[in-house]
Scaffold this motif. Sequence first.
Motif, PDB file in Angstrom:
ATOM      1  N   MET A   1     -32.371  51.422 154.341  1.00 53.63           N
ATOM      2  CA  MET A   1     -31.441  50.399 153.878  1.00 53.63           C
ATOM      3  C   MET A   1     -30.123  51.023 153.416  1.00 53.63           C
ATOM      4  O   MET A   1     -29.041  50.542 153.757  1.00 53.63           O
ATOM      5  N   ALA A   2     -30.218  52.105 152.655  1.00 48.63           N
ATOM      6  CA  ALA A   2     -29.014  52.760 152.136  1.00 48.63           C
ATOM      7  C   ALA A   2     -28.138  53.279 153.274  1.00 48.63           C
ATOM      8  O   ALA A   2     -26.906  53.156 153.231  1.00 48.63           O
ATOM      9  N   ARG A   3     -28.770  53.836 154.293  1.00 47.88           N
ATOM     10  CA  ARG A   3     -27.993  54.350 155.428  1.00 47.88           C
ATOM     11  C   ARG A   3     -27.247  53.232 156.133  1.00 47.88           C
ATOM     12  O   ARG A   3     -26.081  53.388 156.512  1.00 47.88           O
ATOM     13  N   ASP A   4     -27.889  52.086 156.311  1.00 51.96           N
ATOM     14  CA  ASP A   4     -27.230  50.945 156.945  1.00 51.96           C
ATOM     15  C   ASP A   4     -26.114  50.385 156.075  1.00 51.96           C
ATOM     16  O   ASP A   4     -25.022  50.065 156.561  1.00 51.96           O
ATOM     17  N   ILE A   5     -26.386  50.257 154.781  1.00 53.22           N
ATOM     18  CA  ILE A   5     -25.408  49.638 153.886  1.00 53.22           C
ATOM     19  C   ILE A   5     -24.133  50.466 153.802  1.00 53.22           C
ATOM     20  O   ILE A   5     -23.027  49.924 153.676  1.00 53.22           O
ATOM     21  N   ARG A   6     -24.268  51.781 153.864  1.00 54.94           N
ATOM     22  CA  ARG A   6     -23.069  52.639 153.824  1.00 54.94           C
ATOM     23  C   ARG A   6     -22.154  52.388 155.020  1.00 54.94           C
ATOM     24  O   ARG A   6     -20.955  52.691 154.958  1.00 54.94           O
ATOM     25  N   LEU A   7     -22.704  51.869 156.110  1.00 51.47           N
ATOM     26  CA  LEU A   7     -21.908  51.584 157.301  1.00 51.47           C
ATOM     27  C   LEU A   7     -21.482  50.126 157.380  1.00 51.47           C
ATOM     28  O   LEU A   7     -20.989  49.670 158.414  1.00 51.47           O
ATOM     29  N   ALA A   8     -21.674  49.373 156.304  1.00 50.90           N
ATOM     30  CA  ALA A   8     -21.323  47.954 156.316  1.00 50.90           C
ATOM     31  C   ALA A   8     -19.816  47.776 156.361  1.00 50.90           C
ATOM     32  O   ALA A   8     -19.050  48.572 155.811  1.00 50.90           O
ATOM     33  N   LEU A   9     -19.382  46.705 157.043  1.00 50.34           N
ATOM     34  CA  LEU A   9     -17.969  46.349 157.033  1.00 50.34           C
ATOM     35  C   LEU A   9     -17.537  46.088 155.592  1.00 50.34           C
ATOM     36  O   LEU A   9     -18.247  45.411 154.840  1.00 50.34           O
ATOM     37  N   PRO A  10     -16.401  46.641 155.159  1.00 49.89           N
ATOM     38  CA  PRO A  10     -15.951  46.400 153.787  1.00 49.89           C
ATOM     39  C   PRO A  10     -15.940  44.917 153.437  1.00 49.89           C
ATOM     40  O   PRO A  10     -15.509  44.076 154.238  1.00 49.89           O
ATOM     41  N   ASN A  11     -16.454  44.603 152.269  1.00 54.22           N
ATOM     42  CA  ASN A  11     -16.471  43.250 151.712  1.00 54.22           C
ATOM     43  C   ASN A  11     -17.292  42.261 152.546  1.00 54.22           C
ATOM     44  O   ASN A  11     -16.999  41.056 152.566  1.00 54.22           O
TER      45      ASN A  11
ATOM     46  N   TYR B   1     -32.848  37.947 150.370  1.00 53.38           N
ATOM     47  CA  TYR B   1     -32.148  38.245 151.619  1.00 53.38           C
ATOM     48  C   TYR B   1     -30.884  39.039 151.314  1.00 53.38           C
ATOM     49  O   TYR B   1     -30.083  38.643 150.454  1.00 53.38           O
ATOM     50  N   LEU B   2     -30.694  40.145 152.005  1.00 50.94           N
ATOM     51  CA  LEU B   2     -29.462  40.925 151.927  1.00 50.94           C
ATOM     52  C   LEU B   2     -28.886  41.031 153.334  1.00 50.94           C
ATOM     53  O   LEU B   2     -29.584  41.443 154.252  1.00 50.94           O
ATOM     54  N   GLU B   3     -27.626  40.638 153.482  1.00 54.70           N
ATOM     55  CA  GLU B   3     -26.993  40.628 154.807  1.00 54.70           C
ATOM     56  C   GLU B   3     -25.638  41.313 154.744  1.00 54.70           C
ATOM     57  O   GLU B   3     -24.942  41.253 153.727  1.00 54.70           O
ATOM     58  N   PHE B   4     -25.243  41.926 155.851  1.00 50.88           N
ATOM     59  CA  PHE B   4     -23.924  42.543 155.971  1.00 50.88           C
ATOM     60  C   PHE B   4     -23.595  42.683 157.452  1.00 50.88           C
ATOM     61  O   PHE B   4     -24.463  42.508 158.326  1.00 50.88           O
ATOM     62  N   LEU B   5     -22.348  42.988 157.742  1.00 52.76           N
ATOM     63  CA  LEU B   5     -21.914  43.255 159.110  1.00 52.76           C
ATOM     64  C   LEU B   5     -21.906  44.762 159.325  1.00 52.76           C
ATOM     65  O   LEU B   5     -21.198  45.494 158.625  1.00 52.76           O
ATOM     66  N   GLY B   6     -22.707  45.226 160.266  1.00 54.86           N
ATOM     67  CA  GLY B   6     -22.793  46.653 160.533  1.00 54.86           C
ATOM     68  C   GLY B   6     -21.644  47.140 161.392  1.00 54.86           C
ATOM     69  O   GLY B   6     -21.157  46.428 162.279  1.00 54.86           O
TER      70      GLY B   6
END
Length: 274
Positions: free
Chosen positions: A60-70, A82-87
């Motif tokens: 999860m941490a590896r993916d989150i570090r690559l998330a689109l800002p904001n 649920y946790l969501e972001f744009l990779g």
Amino acid sequence: MRPTFNHTGFSLIEMIIVIAITAIVGSMVAVFLRVPLESYVAQDRRARLTDTADTALRRMARDIRLALPNSVRVTTVGSVVYLEFLGTRSGGRYRAQGNDNLDFTNPAGDGSFDVLGPPIDMQAGDRIAVYNLGIPGADAWAVGTPGDTLAAYTGPTGSVSNIAIASKQFPLASPGNRFQVVDGPVSYVCNPGAGTLTRYWGYAIAAAQPTVFAAATPRALLANRVSVPVGSPCSFDYQPGVTERGGLVSMTLNLSQADETVRLVATTQVSNQP
């Protein structure tokens, strides 16, 4: 004259005595070995639970570090989190002036721009994001509105130095002339009722955070045996303004087996500099 042989053996009483003594000795040995064996099994079980939880949180941490800002967002429905972001896969700088620069003033939009620096590896289905602030008027989740900060990539796959996009006028220019290559949304779902932590990807971007996924949605099970203790078996928390240019995602995961629970807590910094 026949030879004489002396045959010796044991009586039934002697056999019963031997069996009784063996049982007594075995019982005494078992008493002394039971505690060390149970301790070994318990330690192995805890080690396996800890390894599973640690691997899941690291992924999860590896993916989150690559998330689109904001772009990180969290929601809870009942006990399911649920946790969501744009990779993102990569990024670079666009040409702001000169030949084939990215134009932010043309209402008809701009269909291409030159990349400053090395070529960018692009794939079909990628999107280009420019200065995503995660607020009304500059939000990547605001699909199909004037404030949408994403544009669909329309060029060839492979390494390119000129990026073709569906004609678009981005809401705001980046002060650092930065852009990010977005490969799609990613969701992590912690479901204590099912005892699972699952990663979902490959679905459409939507303004509302999804809490139901189609059966055909790609997914990967990261952990099972998510516990249901008193309190929170898993929690995701996002604080967008921990530092001037970054946020913080806090993750807690409890895994249980045989009345034992392992609780791991991890934090990951999110770069919110678009």
